[in-house]
Each structure stands twice: as C-alpha cells, then as structure tokens.
Design a protein around this motif. Structure first.
Motif, short mmCIF file in Angstrom:
data_model
loop_
_atom_site.label_atom_id
_atom_site.label_comp_id
_atom_site.label_asym_id
_atom_site.label_seq_id
_atom_site.Cartn_x
_atom_site.Cartn_y
_atom_site.Cartn_z
N GLU A 1 74.29 30.87 46.37
CA GLU A 1 74.82 30.92 45.01
C GLU A 1 73.72 30.77 43.97
OE1 GLU A 1 79.28 29.07 45.22
OE2 GLU A 1 77.66 27.67 45.67
N ARG A 2 72.72 29.94 44.26
CA ARG A 2 71.65 29.69 43.30
C ARG A 2 70.60 30.81 43.30
NH1 ARG A 2 71.02 24.03 42.10
NH2 ARG A 2 68.75 24.19 42.23
N THR A 3 70.46 31.53 44.43
CA THR A 3 69.42 32.55 44.56
C THR A 3 69.87 33.92 44.07
OG1 THR A 3 68.48 31.36 46.46
CG2 THR A 3 67.85 33.68 46.20
N ARG B 1 65.93 33.61 49.33
CA ARG B 1 65.26 34.78 48.79
C ARG B 1 66.22 35.96 48.82
NH1 ARG B 1 61.54 37.71 53.36
NH2 ARG B 1 62.78 37.17 55.20
N VAL B 2 65.99 36.91 47.95
CA VAL B 2 66.78 38.14 47.90
C VAL B 2 66.12 39.16 48.82
CG1 VAL B 2 67.66 40.00 46.47
CG2 VAL B 2 67.59 37.67 45.56
N ALA C 1 69.24 32.63 53.13
CA ALA C 1 68.93 31.22 52.95
C ALA C 1 68.60 30.63 54.31
CB ALA C 1 70.10 30.47 52.32
N THR C 2 67.56 29.80 54.37
CA THR C 2 67.15 29.19 55.63
C THR C 2 67.06 27.68 55.46
OG1 THR C 2 64.81 29.49 55.11
CG2 THR C 2 65.87 31.21 56.40
N ALA D 1 71.25 31.84 57.04
CA ALA D 1 72.42 32.56 56.56
C ALA D 1 71.99 33.80 55.80
CB ALA D 1 73.26 31.67 55.64
N THR D 2 72.75 34.87 55.97
CA THR D 2 72.58 36.05 55.14
C THR D 2 73.93 36.31 54.45
OG1 THR D 2 73.09 37.52 57.02
CG2 THR D 2 70.77 37.11 56.51
N ALA D 3 73.87 36.74 53.21
CA ALA D 3 75.10 36.92 52.44
C ALA D 3 75.02 38.20 51.61
CB ALA D 3 75.34 35.72 51.53
#
Length: 259
Positions: free
Chosen positions: A43-45, A74-75, A87-88, A99-101
């Motif tokens: 959410e923050r990235t 990171r994007v 996110a790691t 996680a990948t989103a």
C-alpha cells in the motif's frame, strides 16, 4: 494485558510482539501478521493514483522467527493504470517471505457492478469462538475477535467466521481493512481444519488473495474449506466478505505431515 500491536517500530525494523506467535512453535510467527505487514508495504509503495490491490500473492520462504523483521518494497512493473508491486521481509538473516501484488486504477462502475451476496449470518448473529490449539496464552489467536457464522473452529470441516481486530498491525497506526484481511485469511486452514492439530502439521507455503472490491469496515469474514490430497498436500480455499457482501477469494497450498 495484551500488546497494543503485532509490531513495534524500531528504526528501519519492526519488533514482533507475542501476538504474532503461531500454533506450531512458540518461537515462530503465524504467517498472517507478516503477510499483513507485506500488504502494508504494498500500500505504501504503490504509485497508481486511486490504486486498488486486486491480487496479492504471498510466498512463505521459511519460518519467520518472533523477533525483528525488516520490510522493503519496490515497483516491478510501473504504469499509470496497472502496476506490479513487490514487498519482501527479512528475518533471521534471510528473506523469509515475499509478496507480489497487482494494483489497478479504480473508476466508478457501480452502474454495471455484479451483485455480491453476503453470508447468511452477520457478525451480530455469530457465535463467540476461540482457538484452543495455541500453546501460549498470548499469541495470534488473541489478536482478533472470532464469531462463528457456520460450522465450528473446534470441529473438523468447513466453517465461516467473522473477525474484528483487537490490536493494531503497527503500533500507533490504524489497521487498514486490507491488512486485517491478510491477518485473518491466513488462518483459513485452521478455521476449516480437516486434521487433528495434535496429530498433523498442515502449514501453508503460500497465500493468494484475489479481490474485485476492497474490503471495508471493522468486521470481515471468511467461508473456508480445506481439502487434503493423497500425497501429503492440501489446499484451503475461502470466500472473503465484509458486511456489504463478498469481496473476493483466497487459496493456499498446504504442506501436510504427521507431527
């Protein structure tokens, strides 16, 4: 007294509280809180304006010790309308979860939205419930209020439960509904357990949450079913709800072996 949050900020790290303790080992975290911390980083990235997470896939690369963790994001695939965010989480000197989103830009499509049925029983109708399998008095099971809508946490088979957070994810911050969803949904295989907790381990190695609408409100629910195959592998699937109706689904792969 319970800790105020799953995690306490400590510089560029987070210190896990006792509320992260899982059912299999008091020195290891339940995967729900770390998954939610990864969702927080997503959410923050993310940079897409008015972006919505439509799929979040978490890989559990190893046990997460109850201690300090560090999360980075990171994007991977930028875009104005669609983006892929990673996110790691580092813990114990290694990458423990990832996680990948996929996130997409939202717009008003209420006029063509499909009906989203809800559970027959709302949180006000649910039966108070509790897990009895945790070895520690203060652990993950104390972080949420549990109310059964169908089936039972204490009996084998499919079950539906409503939950409400009793703590923050990160101290000093409100827990977002998406974070709450991740905290809750990783427990779907425990809610719908098909095996005796004392006789078998059925830990999930991943968790995939797919959403067509962002969850809202303090009460969220999951209607879960676990299926155990003939080769030491299981799968848990759940429909996910808020009080307005269904918001998406989850699926997790389970590694099953005798204790």
């Amino acid at each position: 007294m319970l800790p105020p949050a799953f995690y306490l900020p400590d510089g560029d790290r987070f210190l896990a509280s006792a509320l992260t303790i899982g059912p299999w080992d008091p020195g290891q975290q339940h995967a729900g809180p770390p998954a939610a911390l990864l969702a927080r980083e997503v959410e923050r990235t993310g940079t897409v304006p008015d972006g919505q997470t439509v799929r979040l896939a978490v890989d559990v690369l190893g046990p997460v010790p109850v201690g300090p963790v560090r999360v980075t994001g990171r994007v991977l695939r930028p875009g104005r309308r669609v983006e892929l965010v990673e996110a790691t989480m580092e813990a114990g000197g290694r990458v423990a979860m990832r996680a990948t989103a996929w996130r997409v830009r939202t717009r008003d499509s209420a006029a063509t939205a499909s009906p989203a049925p809800g559970l027959p029983a709302g949180p006000e109708d649910g039966r108070p419930a509790a897990f009895s399998v945790f070895s520690e008095e203060v652990a993950y099971h104390r972080s949420l209020e549990w109310r059964e809508a169908a089936g039972s946490i204490a009996a084998p088979g499919p079950a539906a439960v409503w939950t409400r957070p009793l703590c923050a994810l990160v101290a000093g911050e409100p827990m977002t509904p998406l974070q709450h969803l991740l905290v809750m949904t990783d427990a779907a295989s425990g809610v719908s357990a098909e095996l005796d907790w004392g006789q078998a381990t059925f830990a999930n190695v991943d968790l995939v949450v797919a959403l067509f609408r962002q969850p809202a409100g303090e009460w969220l629910a999951m209607d879960a079913v676990t299926t155990v195959g003939p080769a030491g592998v299981g799968q848990c699937a759940a429909d996910l709800y808020d009080v307005r109706g269904r918001v998406g689904r989850s699926v997790a792969s389970l590694f099953v072996e005798p204790r």
